[in-house]
Write a protein that holds these residues in place. Sequence first.
Motif, PDB file in Angstrom:
ATOM      1  N   THR A  82       0.841  -1.192   0.000  1.00 19.94           N
ATOM      2  CA  THR A  82       0.000   0.000   0.000  1.00 19.94           C
ATOM      3  C   THR A  82       0.881   1.247   0.000  1.00 19.94           C
ATOM      4  OG1 THR A  82      -0.113  -0.037   2.407  1.00 19.94           O
ATOM      5  CG2 THR A  82      -1.900  -1.117   1.223  1.00 19.94           C
ATOM      6  N   THR A  85       0.713   5.681   4.513  1.00 23.15           N
ATOM      7  CA  THR A  85      -0.550   6.212   5.012  1.00 23.15           C
ATOM      8  C   THR A  85      -0.530   7.727   4.988  1.00 23.15           C
ATOM      9  OG1 THR A  85       0.288   6.044   7.266  1.00 23.15           O
ATOM     10  CG2 THR A  85      -1.077   4.238   6.470  1.00 23.15           C
ATOM     11  N   TRP A 100      -9.286   0.284   1.949  1.00 24.55           N
ATOM     12  CA  TRP A 100      -7.912  -0.100   2.257  1.00 24.55           C
ATOM     13  C   TRP A 100      -7.229  -0.630   0.998  1.00 24.55           C
ATOM     14  CZ3 TRP A 100      -4.575  -4.226   2.273  1.00 24.55           C
ATOM     15  CH2 TRP A 100      -3.449  -4.134   3.109  1.00 24.55           C
ATOM     16  N   ASN A 103      -6.128   1.804  -1.515  1.00 29.37           N
ATOM     17  CA  ASN A 103      -4.952   2.544  -1.089  1.00 29.37           C
ATOM     18  C   ASN A 103      -3.657   1.873  -1.560  1.00 29.37           C
ATOM     19  OD1 ASN A 103      -4.151   4.894   0.241  1.00 29.37           O
ATOM     20  ND2 ASN A 103      -3.675   3.792   2.115  1.00 29.37           N
ATOM     21  N   ALA A 104      -3.797   0.809  -2.362  1.00 27.03           N
ATOM     22  CA  ALA A 104      -2.607   0.119  -2.881  1.00 27.03           C
ATOM     23  C   ALA A 104      -1.784   1.095  -3.710  1.00 27.03           C
ATOM     24  CB  ALA A 104      -3.009  -1.079  -3.723  1.00 27.03           C
ATOM     25  N   SER A 105      -0.519   0.889  -3.705  1.00 27.77           N
ATOM     26  CA  SER A 105       0.381   1.741  -4.461  1.00 27.77           C
ATOM     27  C   SER A 105       0.174   1.526  -5.950  1.00 27.77           C
ATOM     28  CB  SER A 105       1.822   1.390  -4.066  1.00 27.77           C
ATOM     29  OG  SER A 105       2.715   2.267  -4.670  1.00 27.77           O
ATOM     30  N   GLY A 119      -5.602  -8.341   2.136  1.00 29.98           N
ATOM     31  CA  GLY A 119      -4.605  -7.566   2.856  1.00 29.98           C
ATOM     32  C   GLY A 119      -4.287  -8.195   4.193  1.00 29.98           C
TER      33      GLY A 119
END
Length: 193
Positions: A82, A85, A100, A103-105, A119
């Motif tokens: 991810t 944050t 969530w 929010n992965a890269s 996750g």
Amino acid sequence: QLFIYAPDTLSDLGLTLATSGGIKALQQLVSEVKPDLLIIDTWRLLLGGDENKTEVVVHGLRALSALRLQLPGLATLVVHHTRKTQGQDPPLLRIDSSAWVENASGHYSFIGHLDAAFGLEREVDRKTGDELIVFAGISRSAAPRTLLLDEDLETLTFRTADNEDVVQKLLTEKERAAWRTVENLAAFSFTDV
């Protein structure tokens, strides 16, 4: 049968989705080994390009998908990370697995082309300081599911935590309040709740 491809250095990485030679090398390896499961750790290294560009990500995903032409039963598991944050309240895997996962890269096309995304997150409870190990995810064809795990530090394995305390930790504050209300009722109907 377990086969691991791990070059000594990153410069020795012959398998890559960034070049036709790297893709051919991956196809050749899959053809020889005939795995049931291909684990890629990590996506960013195998991709070998800018993970924030749609065309690079889709090109890499197409190359992986093409491996199933050789082995129709092949399952592919991609390890990804991810983003760092951001903000005061980043999404928690336990509370909102969809946010969530998003929010992965990298580019959103990566998440958009997956059948499922899971996750693993260590979460520290702000009130108690207790650490939770959360495993959850999203899927195109199934409802989200969240598990809390206990870890064995000697064997480095996880097992599913399974007691009422776990249920309480998976609930939001409002869900906990509703749970306490229902728990104290001797009998109730759906409309009562």
